[in-house]
Motif scaffolding. Structure first.
Motif, mmCIF file in Angstrom:
data_model
loop_
_atom_site.group_PDB
_atom_site.id
_atom_site.type_symbol
_atom_site.label_atom_id
_atom_site.label_comp_id
_atom_site.label_asym_id
_atom_site.label_seq_id
_atom_site.Cartn_x
_atom_site.Cartn_y
_atom_site.Cartn_z
ATOM 1 N N SER A 20 0.786 -1.196 -0.015
ATOM 2 C CA SER A 20 -0.088 0.064 -0.209
ATOM 3 C C SER A 20 1.097 1.266 0.048
ATOM 4 O O SER A 20 0.314 2.408 0.020
ATOM 5 C CB SER A 20 -1.077 -0.031 1.236
ATOM 6 O OG SER A 20 -0.221 -0.267 2.411
ATOM 7 N N TYR A 60 -7.257 -6.264 5.496
ATOM 8 C CA TYR A 60 -8.109 -5.458 5.007
ATOM 9 C C TYR A 60 -7.822 -3.902 4.718
ATOM 10 O O TYR A 60 -7.882 -3.391 3.554
ATOM 11 C CB TYR A 60 -9.648 -5.518 5.729
ATOM 12 C CG TYR A 60 -10.834 -4.262 5.161
ATOM 13 C CD1 TYR A 60 -11.481 -4.845 4.130
ATOM 14 C CD2 TYR A 60 -10.881 -3.296 5.774
ATOM 15 C CE1 TYR A 60 -12.139 -3.947 3.647
ATOM 16 C CE2 TYR A 60 -11.843 -2.286 5.481
ATOM 17 C CZ TYR A 60 -12.552 -2.672 4.045
ATOM 18 O OH TYR A 60 -13.346 -2.035 3.631
ATOM 19 N N VAL A 61 -7.323 -3.343 5.880
ATOM 20 C CA VAL A 61 -6.720 -2.065 5.814
ATOM 21 C C VAL A 61 -5.674 -1.954 4.798
ATOM 22 O O VAL A 61 -5.580 -0.799 3.790
ATOM 23 C CB VAL A 61 -6.009 -1.591 7.015
ATOM 24 C CG1 VAL A 61 -5.320 -0.158 6.930
ATOM 25 C CG2 VAL A 61 -7.156 -1.233 8.271
ATOM 26 N N THR A 64 -7.192 -2.107 1.167
ATOM 27 C CA THR A 64 -7.812 -0.959 0.965
ATOM 28 C C THR A 64 -7.055 0.178 0.674
ATOM 29 O O THR A 64 -7.180 1.028 -0.308
ATOM 30 C CB THR A 64 -8.977 -0.540 2.184
ATOM 31 O OG1 THR A 64 -9.492 -1.394 2.535
ATOM 32 C CG2 THR A 64 -9.807 0.957 1.988
ATOM 33 N N SER A 67 -5.411 0.067 -2.826
ATOM 34 C CA SER A 67 -6.274 0.436 -4.279
ATOM 35 C C SER A 67 -5.883 1.540 -4.887
ATOM 36 O O SER A 67 -5.778 1.709 -6.014
ATOM 37 C CB SER A 67 -7.576 0.534 -3.801
ATOM 38 O OG SER A 67 -8.165 -0.624 -3.215
ATOM 39 N N GLU A 68 -5.404 2.626 -4.076
ATOM 40 C CA GLU A 68 -4.975 3.814 -4.522
ATOM 41 C C GLU A 68 -3.613 3.931 -5.114
ATOM 42 O O GLU A 68 -3.108 4.555 -6.070
ATOM 43 C CB GLU A 68 -4.985 4.966 -3.419
ATOM 44 C CG GLU A 68 -6.333 5.482 -2.953
ATOM 45 C CD GLU A 68 -7.338 5.720 -3.954
ATOM 46 O OE1 GLU A 68 -7.053 6.578 -4.732
ATOM 47 O OE2 GLU A 68 -8.419 5.191 -3.796
ATOM 48 N N SER A 93 -16.846 -10.672 7.016
ATOM 49 C CA SER A 93 -15.987 -9.957 6.099
ATOM 50 C C SER A 93 -16.566 -9.828 4.651
ATOM 51 O O SER A 93 -15.657 -9.680 3.723
ATOM 52 C CB SER A 93 -14.629 -10.616 6.322
ATOM 53 O OG SER A 93 -14.014 -10.433 7.280
ATOM 54 N N TRP A 96 -16.102 -7.109 1.912
ATOM 55 C CA TRP A 96 -15.186 -6.870 1.264
ATOM 56 C C TRP A 96 -15.227 -6.949 -0.130
ATOM 57 O O TRP A 96 -14.727 -6.414 -1.181
ATOM 58 C CB TRP A 96 -13.786 -7.812 1.502
ATOM 59 C CG TRP A 96 -13.156 -7.889 2.975
ATOM 60 C CD1 TRP A 96 -13.686 -7.174 3.957
ATOM 61 C CD2 TRP A 96 -12.111 -8.363 3.337
ATOM 62 N NE1 TRP A 96 -12.878 -7.409 4.914
ATOM 63 C CE2 TRP A 96 -11.870 -8.310 4.769
ATOM 64 C CE3 TRP A 96 -11.113 -9.247 2.434
ATOM 65 C CZ2 TRP A 96 -10.659 -8.513 5.125
ATOM 66 C CZ3 TRP A 96 -9.907 -9.508 3.293
ATOM 67 C CH2 TRP A 96 -9.925 -9.162 4.517
ATOM 68 N N GLN A 99 -16.659 -3.727 -1.575
ATOM 69 C CA GLN A 99 -15.751 -2.902 -1.456
ATOM 70 C C GLN A 99 -14.778 -2.980 -2.674
ATOM 71 O O GLN A 99 -14.342 -1.911 -3.154
ATOM 72 C CB GLN A 99 -14.953 -3.111 -0.315
ATOM 73 C CG GLN A 99 -13.575 -2.207 0.210
ATOM 74 C CD GLN A 99 -14.043 -0.791 0.345
ATOM 75 O OE1 GLN A 99 -15.229 -0.538 0.931
ATOM 76 N NE2 GLN A 99 -13.241 -0.021 -0.178
ATOM 77 N N PHE A 100 -14.435 -4.129 -2.977
ATOM 78 C CA PHE A 100 -13.201 -4.386 -4.156
ATOM 79 C C PHE A 100 -13.842 -4.742 -5.660
ATOM 80 O O PHE A 100 -12.939 -4.857 -6.452
ATOM 81 C CB PHE A 100 -12.053 -5.311 -3.640
ATOM 82 C CG PHE A 100 -11.621 -4.813 -2.587
ATOM 83 C CD1 PHE A 100 -10.620 -3.937 -2.259
ATOM 84 C CD2 PHE A 100 -11.788 -5.761 -1.213
ATOM 85 C CE1 PHE A 100 -10.071 -3.516 -1.119
ATOM 86 C CE2 PHE A 100 -11.179 -5.199 -0.038
ATOM 87 C CZ PHE A 100 -10.243 -4.120 0.091
#
Length: 195
Positions: A20, A60-61, A64, A67-68, A93, A96, A99-100
């Protein structure tokens, strides 16, 4: 057993931040994803990560945040990571998946053939996991029931996308889902797709 503990306690927490990082080198990000995928391919490691709320939240964090910062070359391994954890994803969960889902829908139109294939396989894997059922909290805070119908609703939301690229990717994904689940789709799902 000691190797699994070392992977869970040391390796994964050390590697997750690399996926990330906004300024992470492409090859380093790919290697980080590959390492996490290999570790989570072990059933004992996957159970330890997904079975523990704090470890699952850390994963998860990281995903997430990634993604950017995701490099195009790392998408295939990211989709493979999702595919590995999907069958063992606990009910709480399941959020998720929506979310994705947008990035995986767009993955269906990736230039790289292997990435496209992995995105299509993941879309089917998520459909299977949602069809197993379960309860999860939706984005609006309400309790949702996991089902193939609920999954179809999530995918259909992509038709309201802002770009022709997203709409086209959604149509391709829907075609793949209908092909895969045609025998098991309920009349309500068929009616939903017609309307």
């Amino acid at each position: 057993h000691a190797a699994a503990n070392s992977l869970v306690e040391n390796f994964i927490p050390a590697v997750l931040p690399l996926i990330s990082l906004a300024d992470c080198d492409v090859s380093l990000q790919k290697k980080a994803y590959r390492g996490v995928v290999r570790a989570l391919a072990r059933e004992d490691v996957r159970a330890a990560i997904l079975g523990d709320k704090d470890r699952r939240e850390a994963l998860y964090v990281a995903l997430t945040g990634a993604s950017e910062a995701l490099h195009s070359a790392a998408k295939k391994m990211r989709f493979r990571l999702f595919a590995i954890i999907t069958p063992d994803l606990p009910d709480e969960s399941l959020l998720w998946i929506p979310q994705f889902l947008p990035e995986v829908l767009l993955g269906v139109k990736e230039d790289n053939h292997k990435t496209r294939t992995q995105a299509c396989e993941l879309i089917i894997s998520w459909g299977r996991r949602m069809s197993f059922g379960g309860e999860f909290v939706g984005f609006d805070g309400s309790m949702r029931s996991a089902s193939l119908q609920e999954y179809l609703n999530m995918v259909l939301a992509g038709l309201a996308g802002n770009t022709p690229h997203m709409i086209s990717a959604t149509i391709m994904a829907l075609a793949r889902i209908i092909f895969e689940f045609a025998a098991t789709m309920k009349a309500s799902g068929d009616e939903l797709l017609v309307s």
